[in-house]
Design a protein around this motif. Structure first.
Motif, PDB file in Angstrom:
ATOM      1  N   THR A  31      41.596  41.623 -32.944  1.00 40.18           N
ATOM      2  CA  THR A  31      42.990  41.212 -32.765  1.00 40.18           C
ATOM      3  C   THR A  31      43.059  40.223 -31.601  1.00 40.18           C
ATOM      4  OG1 THR A  31      43.464  42.955 -31.172  1.00 40.18           O
ATOM      5  CG2 THR A  31      43.807  43.486 -33.531  1.00 40.18           C
ATOM      6  N   GLU A  32      44.183  39.569 -31.445  1.00 44.16           N
ATOM      7  CA  GLU A  32      44.356  38.642 -30.329  1.00 44.16           C
ATOM      8  C   GLU A  32      44.125  39.365 -29.000  1.00 44.16           C
ATOM      9  OE1 GLU A  32      47.592  35.511 -28.420  1.00 44.16           O
ATOM     10  OE2 GLU A  32      48.104  36.581 -30.268  1.00 44.16           O
ATOM     11  N   GLU A  33      44.654  40.574 -28.878  1.00 44.60           N
ATOM     12  CA  GLU A  33      44.500  41.345 -27.639  1.00 44.60           C
ATOM     13  C   GLU A  33      43.031  41.691 -27.387  1.00 44.60           C
ATOM     14  OE1 GLU A  33      46.660  42.252 -30.169  1.00 44.60           O
ATOM     15  OE2 GLU A  33      48.413  41.357 -29.211  1.00 44.60           O
ATOM     16  N   GLU A  34      42.326  42.125 -28.423  1.00 38.76           N
ATOM     17  CA  GLU A  34      40.905  42.444 -28.278  1.00 38.76           C
ATOM     18  C   GLU A  34      40.102  41.208 -27.892  1.00 38.76           C
ATOM     19  OE1 GLU A  34      40.617  46.067 -31.555  1.00 38.76           O
ATOM     20  OE2 GLU A  34      40.434  43.980 -32.211  1.00 38.76           O
ATOM     21  N   ASN A  35      40.412  40.092 -28.512  1.00 41.00           N
ATOM     22  CA  ASN A  35      39.692  38.856 -28.219  1.00 41.00           C
ATOM     23  C   ASN A  35      39.968  38.375 -26.803  1.00 41.00           C
ATOM     24  OD1 ASN A  35      38.642  38.887 -30.822  1.00 41.00           O
ATOM     25  ND2 ASN A  35      40.371  37.720 -31.623  1.00 41.00           N
ATOM     26  N   GLU A  36      41.197  38.535 -26.344  1.00 46.63           N
ATOM     27  CA  GLU A  36      41.528  38.159 -24.963  1.00 46.63           C
ATOM     28  C   GLU A  36      40.776  39.041 -23.975  1.00 46.63           C
ATOM     29  OE1 GLU A  36      43.020  35.638 -23.417  1.00 46.63           O
ATOM     30  OE2 GLU A  36      43.099  34.772 -25.411  1.00 46.63           O
ATOM     31  N   ARG A  37      40.666  40.318 -24.304  1.00 50.19           N
ATOM     32  CA  ARG A  37      39.913  41.235 -23.440  1.00 50.19           C
ATOM     33  C   ARG A  37      38.450  40.814 -23.382  1.00 50.19           C
ATOM     34  NH1 ARG A  37      37.744  46.828 -24.482  1.00 50.19           N
ATOM     35  NH2 ARG A  37      37.360  47.625 -22.398  1.00 50.19           N
ATOM     36  N   MET A  38      37.861  40.446 -24.521  1.00 53.78           N
ATOM     37  CA  MET A  38      36.475  39.997 -24.550  1.00 53.78           C
ATOM     38  C   MET A  38      36.300  38.725 -23.731  1.00 53.78           C
ATOM     39  SD  MET A  38      34.260  37.527 -25.955  1.00 53.78           S
ATOM     40  CE  MET A  38      35.305  36.831 -27.222  1.00 53.78           C
TER      41      MET A  38
END
Length: 146
Positions: free
Chosen positions: A127-134
């Protein structure tokens, strides 16, 4: 369609190959549960297409972010992809992968042992949130001493 774990797939091939595959396949291609999952997925085709479009947009966004100047000191190459993941060549890849997992709670797959993948990691698109965290974790990991 998200059914690989259920071993549901489709082969599109020339007739001679399909005929050969048909001769060696198991008598029942799918379990009842896998068949029901496939039918549910087909009925949900619009939602599957929408999810596919979100993943493709995120993949392109993450690839662009990894190719940005802020990662230039660490990211050597972001390979083109038609999948839900990116293959990324990174300086000190093994150490970066370890730091991501151990210090930042982000798991990427080290691929440095695979043919032509020296110094590469596989980043799955979420998700966008997961990708931002990565991306945030990667920024920190490449800035840390090895």
């Amino acid at each position: 369609w998200g059914l690989a774990g259920a071993r549901v797939g489709v082969a599109v091939a020339p007739e001679p190959l399909v005929s050969a595959l048909d001769r060696v396949k198991a008598p029942f291609n799918l379990s009842t549960l896998a068949e029901q999952a496939a039918l549910r997925a087909i009925r949900a085709a619009p939602a599957v297409r929408a999810q596919r479009d979100r993943v493709l947009a995120e993949r392109d966004r993450v690839a662009a972010a990894l190719s940005a100047p802020e990662f230039a000191s660490a990211v050597r190459r972001v390979s083109p992809s038609d999948a839900n993941f990116l293959l990324v060549r990174v300086a000190n890849c093994r150490a970066v992968c370890d730091a991501l997992a151990e210090r930042h709670g982000v798991v990427v797959r080290y691929r440095g042992g695979m043919l032509h993948c020296d110094g590469c990691m596989r980043v799955t698109i979420g998700t966008e949130e997961e990708n931002e965290r990565m991306l945030a974790a990667l920024r920190r990991a490449v800035a840390e001493p090895a």
